[in-house]
Design a protein around this motif. Structure first.
Motif, PDB file in Angstrom:
ATOM      1  N   ASP D   8       0.833  -1.203   0.000  1.00 18.48           N
ATOM      2  CA  ASP D   8       0.000   0.000   0.000  1.00 18.48           C
ATOM      3  C   ASP D   8       0.866   1.251   0.000  1.00 18.48           C
ATOM      4  OD1 ASP D   8      -2.061  -1.795   0.280  1.00 18.48           O
ATOM      5  OD2 ASP D   8      -2.453  -1.337   2.391  1.00 18.48           O
ATOM      6  N   VAL D   9       0.565   2.180  -0.871  1.00 16.38           N
ATOM      7  CA  VAL D   9       1.281   3.472  -0.920  1.00 16.38           C
ATOM      8  C   VAL D   9       0.273   4.593  -1.172  1.00 16.38           C
ATOM      9  CG1 VAL D   9       3.480   2.501  -1.736  1.00 16.38           C
ATOM     10  CG2 VAL D   9       1.732   3.227  -3.393  1.00 16.38           C
ATOM     11  N   GLY D  10       0.767   5.825  -1.134  1.00 13.86           N
ATOM     12  CA  GLY D  10      -0.104   6.982  -1.410  1.00 13.86           C
ATOM     13  C   GLY D  10      -1.089   7.254  -0.294  1.00 13.86           C
ATOM     14  N   VAL D  28       8.813  -3.197  -4.300  1.00 11.59           N
ATOM     15  CA  VAL D  28       7.667  -3.971  -4.787  1.00 11.59           C
ATOM     16  C   VAL D  28       7.526  -3.881  -6.305  1.00 11.59           C
ATOM     17  CG1 VAL D  28       6.420  -3.660  -2.619  1.00 11.59           C
ATOM     18  CG2 VAL D  28       6.015  -2.062  -4.527  1.00 11.59           C
ATOM     19  N   THR D  29       6.666  -4.751  -6.836  1.00  5.79           N
ATOM     20  CA  THR D  29       6.379  -4.727  -8.278  1.00  5.79           C
ATOM     21  C   THR D  29       4.978  -4.205  -8.567  1.00  5.79           C
ATOM     22  OG1 THR D  29       5.954  -7.102  -7.966  1.00  5.79           O
ATOM     23  CG2 THR D  29       8.032  -6.491  -8.992  1.00  5.79           C
ATOM     24  N   SER D  30       4.129  -4.159  -7.539  1.00  5.30           N
ATOM     25  CA  SER D  30       2.777  -3.622  -7.700  1.00  5.30           C
ATOM     26  C   SER D  30       2.462  -2.689  -6.536  1.00  5.30           C
ATOM     27  CB  SER D  30       1.736  -4.746  -7.729  1.00  5.30           C
ATOM     28  OG  SER D  30       1.872  -5.519  -8.910  1.00  5.30           O
ATOM     29  N   ALA D  31       1.938  -1.496  -6.865  1.00  8.83           N
ATOM     30  CA  ALA D  31       1.674  -0.485  -5.842  1.00  8.83           C
ATOM     31  C   ALA D  31       0.176  -0.274  -5.728  1.00  8.83           C
ATOM     32  CB  ALA D  31       2.351   0.831  -6.227  1.00  8.83           C
ATOM     33  N   ASN D  32      -0.362  -0.601  -4.554  1.00 13.13           N
ATOM     34  CA  ASN D  32      -1.769  -0.338  -4.283  1.00 13.13           C
ATOM     35  C   ASN D  32      -1.888   1.128  -3.855  1.00 13.13           C
ATOM     36  OD1 ASN D  32      -1.855  -3.251  -4.365  1.00 13.13           O
ATOM     37  ND2 ASN D  32      -1.287  -3.238  -2.187  1.00 13.13           N
ATOM     38  N   VAL D  33      -2.274   1.983  -4.783  1.00 11.57           N
ATOM     39  CA  VAL D  33      -2.303   3.419  -4.500  1.00 11.57           C
ATOM     40  C   VAL D  33      -3.685   3.808  -3.976  1.00 11.57           C
ATOM     41  CG1 VAL D  33      -1.922   5.736  -5.436  1.00 11.57           C
ATOM     42  CG2 VAL D  33      -0.656   3.770  -6.387  1.00 11.57           C
ATOM     43  N   ALA D  34      -3.704   4.498  -2.825  1.00 13.87           N
ATOM     44  CA  ALA D  34      -4.966   4.989  -2.269  1.00 13.87           C
ATOM     45  C   ALA D  34      -5.651   5.898  -3.285  1.00 13.87           C
ATOM     46  CB  ALA D  34      -4.702   5.748  -0.969  1.00 13.87           C
ATOM     47  N   CYS D  35      -6.950   6.018  -3.171  1.00 14.23           N
ATOM     48  CA  CYS D  35      -7.735   6.749  -4.177  1.00 14.23           C
ATOM     49  C   CYS D  35      -8.508   7.928  -3.594  1.00 14.23           C
ATOM     50  CB  CYS D  35      -8.723   5.808  -4.852  1.00 14.23           C
ATOM     51  SG  CYS D  35      -7.951   4.493  -5.800  1.00 14.23           S
ATOM     52  N   GLY D  36      -8.177   8.353  -2.390  1.00 10.21           N
ATOM     53  CA  GLY D  36      -8.787   9.564  -1.866  1.00 10.21           C
ATOM     54  C   GLY D  36      -9.934   9.353  -0.894  1.00 10.21           C
ATOM     55  N   PHE D  37     -10.510   8.159  -0.849  1.00 10.26           N
ATOM     56  CA  PHE D  37     -11.669   7.978   0.025  1.00 10.26           C
ATOM     57  C   PHE D  37     -11.262   7.556   1.437  1.00 10.26           C
ATOM     58  CE2 PHE D  37     -15.953   7.698  -2.326  1.00 10.26           C
ATOM     59  CZ  PHE D  37     -15.600   8.748  -3.150  1.00 10.26           C
ATOM     60  N   VAL D  46      -0.590  12.224  -7.312  1.00  7.08           N
ATOM     61  CA  VAL D  46       0.247  12.586  -8.469  1.00  7.08           C
ATOM     62  C   VAL D  46       1.695  12.193  -8.201  1.00  7.08           C
ATOM     63  CG1 VAL D  46       1.182  14.516  -9.814  1.00  7.08           C
ATOM     64  CG2 VAL D  46      -1.265  14.462  -9.248  1.00  7.08           C
ATOM     65  N   ARG D  47       2.201  12.560  -7.031  1.00 12.12           N
ATOM     66  CA  ARG D  47       3.598  12.227  -6.706  1.00 12.12           C
ATOM     67  C   ARG D  47       3.810  10.722  -6.662  1.00 12.12           C
ATOM     68  NH1 ARG D  47       3.117  16.701  -3.174  1.00 12.12           N
ATOM     69  NH2 ARG D  47       2.351  15.320  -1.537  1.00 12.12           N
ATOM     70  N   THR D  48       2.871  10.013  -6.056  1.00 11.65           N
ATOM     71  CA  THR D  48       3.032   8.565  -5.905  1.00 11.65           C
ATOM     72  C   THR D  48       3.000   7.872  -7.278  1.00 11.65           C
ATOM     73  OG1 THR D  48       1.930   8.732  -3.770  1.00 11.65           O
ATOM     74  CG2 THR D  48       2.116   6.527  -4.728  1.00 11.65           C
ATOM     75  N   CYS D  49       2.083   8.288  -8.120  1.00  9.92           N
ATOM     76  CA  CYS D  49       2.014   7.672  -9.451  1.00  9.92           C
ATOM     77  C   CYS D  49       3.277   7.987 -10.248  1.00  9.92           C
ATOM     78  CB  CYS D  49       0.777   8.164 -10.205  1.00  9.92           C
ATOM     79  SG  CYS D  49      -0.761   7.424  -9.582  1.00  9.92           S
ATOM     80  N   ARG D  50       3.805   9.190 -10.064  1.00  8.88           N
ATOM     81  CA  ARG D  50       5.048   9.535 -10.787  1.00  8.88           C
ATOM     82  C   ARG D  50       6.191   8.636 -10.336  1.00  8.88           C
ATOM     83  NH1 ARG D  50       5.091  15.234 -10.229  1.00  8.88           N
ATOM     84  NH2 ARG D  50       3.904  15.453 -12.165  1.00  8.88           N
ATOM     85  N   TYR D  51       6.337   8.439  -9.006  1.00  7.54           N
ATOM     86  CA  TYR D  51       7.356   7.504  -8.513  1.00  7.54           C
ATOM     87  C   TYR D  51       7.164   6.135  -9.136  1.00  7.54           C
ATOM     88  CZ  TYR D  51       8.054  10.488  -4.268  1.00  7.54           C
ATOM     89  OH  TYR D  51       8.294  11.482  -3.372  1.00  7.54           O
ATOM     90  N   ALA D  52       5.921   5.658  -9.117  1.00  9.20           N
ATOM     91  CA  ALA D  52       5.650   4.296  -9.583  1.00  9.20           C
ATOM     92  C   ALA D  52       6.002   4.163 -11.060  1.00  9.20           C
ATOM     93  CB  ALA D  52       4.186   3.927  -9.346  1.00  9.20           C
ATOM     94  N   VAL D  53       5.622   5.153 -11.851  1.00 11.72           N
ATOM     95  CA  VAL D  53       5.948   5.104 -13.283  1.00 11.72           C
ATOM     96  C   VAL D  53       7.458   5.133 -13.477  1.00 11.72           C
ATOM     97  CG1 VAL D  53       5.789   6.411 -15.443  1.00 11.72           C
ATOM     98  CG2 VAL D  53       3.740   6.073 -14.027  1.00 11.72           C
ATOM     99  N   ALA D  58       3.797  -1.454 -11.272  1.00 10.74           N
ATOM    100  CA  ALA D  58       2.394  -1.418 -11.709  1.00 10.74           C
ATOM    101  C   ALA D  58       1.542  -0.667 -10.687  1.00 10.74           C
ATOM    102  CB  ALA D  58       1.860  -2.841 -11.878  1.00 10.74           C
ATOM    103  N   ILE D  59       0.590   0.126 -11.192  1.00 19.13           N
ATOM    104  CA  ILE D  59      -0.288   0.926 -10.327  1.00 19.13           C
ATOM    105  C   ILE D  59      -1.635   0.228 -10.182  1.00 19.13           C
ATOM    106  CG2 ILE D  59      -1.584   3.100 -10.192  1.00 19.13           C
ATOM    107  CD1 ILE D  59       0.782   4.425 -11.674  1.00 19.13           C
ATOM    108  N   GLY D  60      -2.023  -0.030  -8.930  1.00 18.00           N
ATOM    109  CA  GLY D  60      -3.342  -0.590  -8.657  1.00 18.00           C
ATOM    110  C   GLY D  60      -4.184   0.424  -7.910  1.00 18.00           C
ATOM    111  N   ALA D  61      -5.492   0.366  -8.121  1.00 16.55           N
ATOM    112  CA  ALA D  61      -6.402   1.266  -7.413  1.00 16.55           C
ATOM    113  C   ALA D  61      -6.839   0.602  -6.117  1.00 16.55           C
ATOM    114  CB  ALA D  61      -7.619   1.587  -8.274  1.00 16.55           C
ATOM    115  N   GLN D  62      -6.429   1.205  -5.014  1.00 15.78           N
ATOM    116  CA  GLN D  62      -6.769   0.685  -3.684  1.00 15.78           C
ATOM    117  C   GLN D  62      -8.059   1.386  -3.245  1.00 15.78           C
ATOM    118  OE1 GLN D  62      -3.887   1.745  -0.759  1.00 15.78           O
ATOM    119  NE2 GLN D  62      -4.658   0.299   0.768  1.00 15.78           N
ATOM    120  N   VAL D  63      -9.173   0.874  -3.733  1.00 17.32           N
ATOM    121  CA  VAL D  63     -10.465   1.521  -3.475  1.00 17.32           C
ATOM    122  C   VAL D  63     -10.970   1.169  -2.078  1.00 17.32           C
ATOM    123  CG1 VAL D  63     -11.073   1.577  -5.913  1.00 17.32           C
ATOM    124  CG2 VAL D  63     -11.743  -0.397  -4.533  1.00 17.32           C
TER     125      VAL D  63
END
Lengths: 253, 253, 253, 253
Positions: D8-10, D28-37, D46-53, D58-63
């Motif tokens: 989990d990140v972001g 890690v190889t897959s990042a579960n990025v928080a989505c604001g909720f 934005v910063r977290t996705c930039r790091y991941a890219v 890989a970016i996952g939506a951690q809903v």
């Protein structure tokens, strides 16, 4: 000579922790407790007020804009009617929690962007003062920047005013604070900061960034507690004041 | 014979308006005022408390889950510690506002999903009761469903309890409410509802959806004010009660 | 001659309903759909986008400040970095919902206080434009006030710009809008408003509050849908335009 | 043999920082990025996705549930319609941000209480799966607990499923996780955790808390990054896997 030391506490929110509240409350005499609008979930406020009561630290309501995402640090052009209601709401919420653990809200200090706004903003300053006046039978003191609109309006409204000084901030020759964006605006050396605190309290002066001696009248010094280093700095300030014969005590009984 | 009439008010939020608070406060004797967690921005609460004080209507704190998007109607599995702090926060916030306009919080009624949860949920019921106990020097009455865990815990804790009846809801033969999803669960005919209210108050019974006469002991009847029609229905209930010689008065002085 | 008609929709939030979205979407050609920061819970956005797709109405992202309590109508001094991220977030959220029901976000219109801020505020205007540029492979049009900073920056950045006119608002002699606080600033007579709309579109002029004829270049006219009367006014504007031989069609395909 | 490592990140929010996202994204190889909720303000995303890219993660939506105060860790009895819309909204918001920095959302992993709920809760599981199906033209993989309702529904709906294993959690003899409240439920010794990870991936088994060997089929191992020590533990797991000849790679291209 007597001086109060104040610091911001209760600024965690849910899973997110901020600052060393227990450490800070071991040093200061007045605790500016967040009220939930910029920070401070209710369970955090209960814990923080309990610490403050246990340590005999005065509890102040650190009222702010309704802006968790911005931590209350962004000016919001809220109407006076809404702002007054927001301040009342926060005051009551924190006071209810403080009373449930044996304390009470003893003063009010606006937070962040609201603190800065009410230095000049007539309508928002009047709204804050009006809310504080309407809240309590016993007038609550208001903490603010010397010369600010909010303090002059508070005074006119019959509220006690508490002028705040900053030992770890550079002052300009006209007695205003040097903006944080200017190099040298924030001081970190404990010895330097402690010396400035002692001179501010005992002589009523501070050396400006341009070298002049400037008059500063302060009833309370702001210290910070949002890192272990900050607590150490605050403790150094307190120790130096006490060594100089200054009594460190809350302004609010 | 005396009965209280209560209704939910103060449930607007910022730009969004809900209900006819002025109309409702002209009919009821107790106002369940939202406290900001499920509805009720602070400026709305100030206006609502002012109306209530002007009309001599008792102010109750309608505490709920922190859920604006769900209007407090969704169960949240919040920990007892957090829930107790959330209740304290809401109580203090509304009480501070009520006092600023010459009133005070005179009782507590949980809202929506929290109301339903504390019928059975031991930990959440205990958290609500604990917060109400911790809040005030004078114990505040708690409004709830007859037979609910929250009322039995409130009673054990020394808080006055107020049993609520619903003249516009169908009852099952065992005295419980018929779920809203069942056809016929909600009654809308003012004559029918008013008759049921009178019989509930004067005879202590109601006709169940299955035809039997069921005992219902109620200290307060809940009416609704979220539409002009609802206010008319509430007024019909009050008129019928008064015609039948019932005194309509707040339970909380 | 062709003109677009736009209106704000999707501004309900949870239990709170606002506006007649279905009625409005039967009249306009472009729908400014709220994106959740000033209004619009996700389920409302799904329903609103579905209506818009069903009626062939273009979907625009009505991005705003993060301020549910203020409905996005209060200026917030948010940093450009945060504002750009907030706009991106809202754009993506609405676009994802629009695509799930067969549509897509076809343009962007800032809402409320943000709309007003980016008329003059260079940094916030640049942040909005930067976010729109970064969002989509195909540049999205931006709707704004003629002469505003946001439109000039959008144009420089290669984004199509859509100049907005207001048939129901009074204009000053210099072509700016008369503030709402001035008597006569908002017009309500359907015949008058419809006539002004026709003249604005066919002649490019409007009669100012001081009597002069003023040039107004508009690619889209804003109408309102937040009351049944408003929908009737919008329908009158559309009927008058079509009677005058104007084609009413979305600017965004 | 190939395995994915996810974390989990972001999960910062405004002023509040949580976790070592840069350190975690180096392992890690897959990042579960928080989505604001439940966490994750837009600028953080934005910063977290930039790091991941930048790191090819890989970016996952951690809903999650809409619950900042509870960090998404409290079950909310949200309706399927609202939950599906909430998931769509979060998915689109994060995807828009990810695309603006050259990435995209490549999978979905429910967060916290929602993750636990959709192990058993049929309606909420169906809502999550329905939203993921409706979102994207290309079906997105769903990460969940082996045997959970959400994975079986995702599979039936044509979505790829990713079974998750936990090297630092104790398993019961029946293959379920030992609750965190049980002593020994969470393992912290890097050598032990790394050994378990290797055996889980290469042999498909883990030693249960009661001593038996239990079969565990995992396509991705969850590691944690919310402290510097956690990043070290994750790095130890990765090093041990690579030493054992396992290829550590994202499941989502």
């Amino acid at each position: 000579v007597t001086i109060d030391l104040n610091a911001d506490v209760g600024e965690s929110f849910g899973r997110w922790r901020l600052g060393d509240d227990e450490g800070t409350l071991g040093v200061v005499t007045s605790a500016n407790v967040a009220c939930g609008f910029h920070a401070g979930d209710p369970a955090t406020l209960v814990r923080t007020c309990r610490y403050a009561v246990d340590r005999g630290v005065a509890i102040g309501a650190q009222v702010g804009y309704r802006d968790l995402a911005g931590f209350g640090r962004r000016f919001i052009d809220v109407s006076p009617e809404d702002l007054a209601a927001d301040v009342l709401y926060q005051l009551g919420a924190l006071d209810g929690i403080a009373r449930s653990v044996g304390g009470r809200v003893a003063y009010v200090k606006p937070h962040g962007a609201l603190y800065n706004a009410v230095v000049h903003h007539e309508e928002q300053a009047a709204a804050v003062v009006g809310a504080v006046r309407a809240y309590a039978a016993t007038p609550l003191p208001v903490v603010g920047l010397p010369g600010s609109v909010v303090l002059s309006r508070a005074s006119s409204a019959g509220l006690p005013v508490v002028r705040e000084g900053f030992a770890d901030r550079a002052y300009a020759a006209d007695g205003t604070l040097v903006p944080r964006s200017v190099p040298g605006a924030v001081l970190a050396d404990p010895t330097v900061v402690a010396d400035r605190a002692v001179r501010m309290v005992t002589a009523g002066t501070v050396t400006a960034i341009s070298g002049e001696s400037v008059a500063v009248e302060a009833d309370s010094l702001c210290v910070h507690g949002d890192s272990p280093g900050a607590v150490g700095l605050a403790a150094a300030v307190r120790a130096a004041l006490e060594s100089a014969g200054v009594t460190v005590a809350a302004f609010a009984p």
